[in-house]
Structure formats: C-alpha cells, structure tokens
Write an enzyme that holds these catalytic residues in place. Structure first.
Site, PDB file in Angstrom:
ATOM      1  N   ILE A 124       0.851  -1.183   0.000  1.00 22.41           N
ATOM      2  CA  ILE A 124       0.000   0.000   0.000  1.00 22.41           C
ATOM      3  C   ILE A 124       0.893   1.242   0.000  1.00 22.41           C
ATOM      4  CG2 ILE A 124      -1.819   1.246   1.216  1.00 22.41           C
ATOM      5  CD1 ILE A 124      -2.655  -1.580   0.185  1.00 22.41           C
ATOM      6  N   GLU A 125       0.757   2.036  -1.045  1.00 21.87           N
ATOM      7  CA  GLU A 125       1.494   3.296  -1.182  1.00 21.87           C
ATOM      8  C   GLU A 125       0.526   4.428  -0.864  1.00 21.87           C
ATOM      9  OE1 GLU A 125       3.904   5.758  -4.695  1.00 21.87           O
ATOM     10  OE2 GLU A 125       3.092   3.771  -5.107  1.00 21.87           O
ATOM     11  N   ILE A 126       0.908   5.290   0.062  1.00 22.59           N
ATOM     12  CA  ILE A 126       0.081   6.436   0.424  1.00 22.59           C
ATOM     13  C   ILE A 126       0.870   7.676   0.039  1.00 22.59           C
ATOM     14  CG2 ILE A 126      -1.214   7.581   2.244  1.00 22.59           C
ATOM     15  CD1 ILE A 126      -0.882   4.876   3.837  1.00 22.59           C
TER      16      ILE A 126
END
Length: 134
Positions: A124-126
């Site tokens: 998960i890239e935020i």
C-alpha cells in the site's frame, strides 16, 4: 472509453484485521450492502468517490477474478491530508512504514509516498501530490 475506476475487489484471509487496517489505520468508511445472486450482505471500504469491495478467501462472490489471492495487490492512494499527517497517523497506529517518504511518478504528476503492507501483505502506497513548482 474509460473515465475512472469505480471500485476494485480485495481478497483477504482475515476479515477482522483487514477491516481494522482500512478503517482504523487508513480512515476509510466501512459500508455494508446487499448484492449478488442470491443477495447476501457484503462489505466495502469507501473513500472519496471510490470503494474497495471485500472478499474473504474461500468465500468469494461470483463472478470473481480467475485466481483471487490475498497479498497480490500493489495499490497507490492519494491522501486527503498532507503526508506529514499520514506519517503521524501511521505512528499513532503503530503501523510500520517499509519505505519512504520517497519521490515517485504518479498518474498526473510527481508524488511523495510512503509504503506499508496491509494484514494480507498487499503493498500500500500512500501519497501526496507534489506541487507543480517542486
């Protein structure tokens, strides 16, 4: 022909841990809805104008991906708050960051990102959008 993404489907091995991560840690809203044939209650995570429908491994809804497997997704979300606030929220939740902040190339311009893994080990890239002048 395609305008935007409406929803995607996430397959999880642990419903409770998955709901905790996407709702408590990332701040998405849990939606319960009835869908499918026969109609059954389902769960989704809502954010902005999109949502992530939840399938549990071995109890997926039809139709489904050919080979739905937990941990196969690599998703990038644009945050609604500055990345510093994202970092603070992750720290408060004691959620480990595996990389970042780092500069990346997004769909429309440069982004600054941190990477975490959800309970199923999806990446998960935020991110936050980098101002055009940077």
């Amino acid at each position: 022909m395609i305008d935007h993404l409406d929803h995607l489907v996430l397959t999880s091995t642990n419903e409770t841990a998955c709901v905790d991560f996407y709702c408590r840690v990332l701040g998405m809203q849990l939606e319960r809805f009835v869908g499918g044939m026969p109609p059954v209650e389902r769960l989704a995570f809502k954010f902005g104008n999109q949502k992530i429908n939840l399938h549990i491994k071995g109890r997926e809804f039809e139709p489904k991906a050919h080979t739905p497997v937990p941990g196969a997704l690599d998703l990038c979300f644009i945050a609604s708050v500055p990345l510093e606030q994202v970092l603070q929220r992750l720290a408060a939740a004691a959620w480990p960051i595996i990389e970042g902040p780092v500069l990346r190339t997004g769909a429309t311009r440069k982004i600054r990102s941190v990477y975490v893994r959800d309970p199923d080990l999806n990446l998960i890239e935020i991110s936050e959008l980098v101002p055009a002048s940077d």
